[in-house]
Design a protein around this motif. Structure first.
Motif, PDB file in Angstrom:
ATOM      1  N   UNK A   5      14.085  11.749   3.039  1.00  0.00           N
ATOM      2  CA  UNK A   5      15.276  12.164   3.789  1.00  0.00           C
ATOM      3  C   UNK A   5      14.932  13.115   4.932  1.00  0.00           C
ATOM      4  N   UNK A   6      13.735  13.698   4.880  1.00  0.00           N
ATOM      5  CA  UNK A   6      13.324  14.626   5.938  1.00  0.00           C
ATOM      6  C   UNK A   6      12.840  13.914   7.199  1.00  0.00           C
ATOM      7  N   UNK A   7      12.603  12.595   7.111  1.00  0.00           N
ATOM      8  CA  UNK A   7      11.925  11.886   8.196  1.00  0.00           C
ATOM      9  C   UNK A   7      12.709  10.649   8.609  1.00  0.00           C
ATOM     10  N   UNK A   8      12.578  10.281   9.862  1.00  0.00           N
ATOM     11  CA  UNK A   8      13.195   9.062  10.388  1.00  0.00           C
ATOM     12  C   UNK A   8      12.124   7.976  10.428  1.00  0.00           C
ATOM     13  N   UNK A   9      11.956   7.272   9.298  1.00  0.00           N
ATOM     14  CA  UNK A   9      10.912   6.259   9.208  1.00  0.00           C
ATOM     15  C   UNK A   9      11.491   4.880   9.519  1.00  0.00           C
ATOM     16  N   UNK A  10      10.685   4.061  10.167  1.00  0.00           N
ATOM     17  CA  UNK A  10      11.130   2.717  10.543  1.00  0.00           C
ATOM     18  C   UNK A  10      10.871   1.697   9.443  1.00  0.00           C
ATOM     19  N   UNK A  11       9.814   1.903   8.669  1.00  0.00           N
ATOM     20  CA  UNK A  11       9.449   0.961   7.610  1.00  0.00           C
ATOM     21  C   UNK A  11       8.729   1.719   6.509  1.00  0.00           C
ATOM     22  N   UNK A  12       8.833   1.203   5.293  1.00  0.00           N
ATOM     23  CA  UNK A  12       8.157   1.797   4.141  1.00  0.00           C
ATOM     24  C   UNK A  12       7.433   0.689   3.385  1.00  0.00           C
ATOM     25  N   UNK A  13       6.155   0.884   3.164  1.00  0.00           N
ATOM     26  CA  UNK A  13       5.382  -0.009   2.309  1.00  0.00           C
ATOM     27  C   UNK A  13       5.396   0.523   0.890  1.00  0.00           C
ATOM     28  N   UNK A  14       5.789  -0.316  -0.058  1.00  0.00           N
ATOM     29  CA  UNK A  14       5.897   0.093  -1.463  1.00  0.00           C
ATOM     30  C   UNK A  14       4.865  -0.679  -2.275  1.00  0.00           C
ATOM     31  N   UNK A  15       3.962   0.039  -2.886  1.00  0.00           N
ATOM     32  CA  UNK A  15       3.018  -0.544  -3.829  1.00  0.00           C
ATOM     33  C   UNK A  15       3.353  -0.026  -5.211  1.00  0.00           C
ATOM     34  N   UNK A  16       3.859  -0.898  -6.085  1.00  0.00           N
ATOM     35  CA  UNK A  16       4.396  -0.456  -7.367  1.00  0.00           C
ATOM     36  C   UNK A  16       3.547  -0.917  -8.545  1.00  0.00           C
ATOM     37  N   UNK A  17       3.559  -0.081  -9.602  1.00  0.00           N
ATOM     38  CA  UNK A  17       3.015  -0.544 -10.875  1.00  0.00           C
ATOM     39  C   UNK A  17       3.875  -1.709 -11.356  1.00  0.00           C
ATOM     40  N   UNK A  18       3.356  -2.475 -12.249  1.00  0.00           N
ATOM     41  CA  UNK A  18       4.067  -3.685 -12.620  1.00  0.00           C
ATOM     42  C   UNK A  18       3.998  -3.983 -14.100  1.00  0.00           C
ATOM     43  N   UNK A  19       4.267  -5.247 -14.412  1.00  0.00           N
ATOM     44  CA  UNK A  19       4.528  -6.372 -13.515  1.00  0.00           C
ATOM     45  C   UNK A  19       5.808  -6.201 -12.702  1.00  0.00           C
ATOM     46  N   UNK A  20       5.802  -6.792 -11.490  1.00  0.00           N
ATOM     47  CA  UNK A  20       6.968  -6.761 -10.623  1.00  0.00           C
ATOM     48  C   UNK A  20       7.283  -8.189 -10.171  1.00  0.00           C
ATOM     49  N   UNK A  21       8.506  -8.386  -9.708  1.00  0.00           N
ATOM     50  CA  UNK A  21       8.916  -9.694  -9.186  1.00  0.00           C
ATOM     51  C   UNK A  21       8.755  -9.666  -7.669  1.00  0.00           C
ATOM     52  N   UNK A  22       7.847 -10.517  -7.158  1.00  0.00           N
ATOM     53  CA  UNK A  22       7.572 -10.556  -5.715  1.00  0.00           C
ATOM     54  C   UNK A  22       8.116 -11.821  -5.051  1.00  0.00           C
ATOM     55  N   UNK A  23       8.886 -12.623  -5.794  1.00  0.00           N
ATOM     56  CA  UNK A  23       9.415 -13.883  -5.257  1.00  0.00           C
ATOM     57  C   UNK A  23      10.767 -13.632  -4.595  1.00  0.00           C
ATOM     58  N   UNK A  24      10.850 -13.700  -3.251  1.00  0.00           N
ATOM     59  CA  UNK A  24      12.117 -13.410  -2.569  1.00  0.00           C
ATOM     60  C   UNK A  24      13.258 -14.340  -2.975  1.00  0.00           C
TER      61      UNK A  24
END
Length: 289
Positions: A49-68
């Motif tokens: 919330x302190x920053x005006x970011x244009x994009x965020x890359x998220x690398x998460x522990x998993x398993x995760x669902x990556x199928x759009x």
């Protein structure tokens, strides 16, 4: 004016959040323990919330669902961390930051990407990244792209040919004596009664550990044919492991396929503990192109 980018390395033990630029340089960062989704995400919001970011890359522990195309895209799925099971992690982030572009992948994939562009994999196109710590995870960069099929690799759960005399049952709640179950940090501690960094470098146990990690290298070599295999994570900080892994790998492969010089082929992470957060900033930069 340089656009600010964000990165989240969401590990099962701790979160690292950072703001940086398109080169992967970190301008500000914070880290905090992974507790419940509600508590942890409040920490994430407090930071970004302190920053005006244009994009965020998220690398998460998993398993995760990556199928759009999946109804549960963006969710953490069958994790043993029960508070996070079936949690819509990406959806929560998108709801809080509707104007931000997100890249959603695994924590090991972003670490692999960091090493690809800024670390041991510079100049290579196909990189296998193995983290050996609280768990064992595998990220893969194929021809410069994050690898994913229907889902992402779960290379920590391949089954192992047991070392002679090793009857350790394994600690994986799903598979018992898979690679993670017999060679990750908790398995090392349960086997030895102490954590890996407390075990002497010349302890015979490390030969057993090297044998299993060499088997993993053989499997990934025969499956993916990478240009380089890079090890990260706390256990891989045991420098004495690398000559043993290379020697065991050579014996196991028995000259079946050609690989580069083993000192160059099997390496320790160059970016150290920053591989994941640097990689998450770099995938965020890619999202802006």
């Amino acid at each position: 004016m340089t656009q600010l980018l964000g990165g989240i390395e969401a590990g099962g033990t701790k979160f690292v959040c950072a703001v940086g630029d398109e080169t992967g340089a970190v301008i500000a960062r914070d880290k905090f323990p992974t507790t419940t989704p509600e508590e942890t995400l409040q920490q994430v919001y407090r930071f970004f919330d302190q920053y005006d970011v244009a994009a965020i890359g998220v690398g998460s522990f998993g398993p995760i669902d990556i199928d759009p195309q999946s109804a549960t895209y963006g969710h953490i799925t069958d994790t043993p961390k029960l508070a996070w099971k079936n949690y819509d992690f990406l959806g929560a982030l998108q709801q809080h930051y509707p104007q931000v572009k997100f890249v959603w992948t695994t924590d090991v994939n972003v670490a692999a990407y960091g090493e690809y562009l800024k670390g041991a994999g510079v100049g290579k196109q196909n990189i296998c990244y193995i983290t050996v710590g609280t768990g064992i995870g595998v990220g893969y960069i194929s021809h410069g792209q994050l690898y994913g099929g229907r889902s992402h690799p779960e290379g920590g759960h391949i089954m192992m040919h047991r070392a002679a005399g090793d009857d350790f049952a394994g600690v994986c709640p799903y598979h018992g004596d898979c690679l993670e179950g017999i060679a990750a940090g908790p398995a090392i501690e349960q086997r030895n009664g102490k954590k890996g960094h407390e075990i002497a470098p010349d302890d015979p146990f490390w030969q057993i550990e090297a044998y299993y990690l060499a088997q993993a290298c053989m499997t990934y070599t025969l499956t993916f044919s990478p240009d380089i295999i890079v090890f990260g994570g706390g256990v891989s900080k045991q420098a004495q492991l690398f000559p043993m892994i290379r020697a065991e790998f050579a014996k196991l492969m028995n000259n079946y396929v050609r690989v580069p010089d083993l000192d160059q082929y099997i390496q320790h992470v160059k970016l150290g503990d920053d591989a994941g957060i640097v990689g998450s900033l770099l995938v965020a930069e890619d999202a802006m192109k």
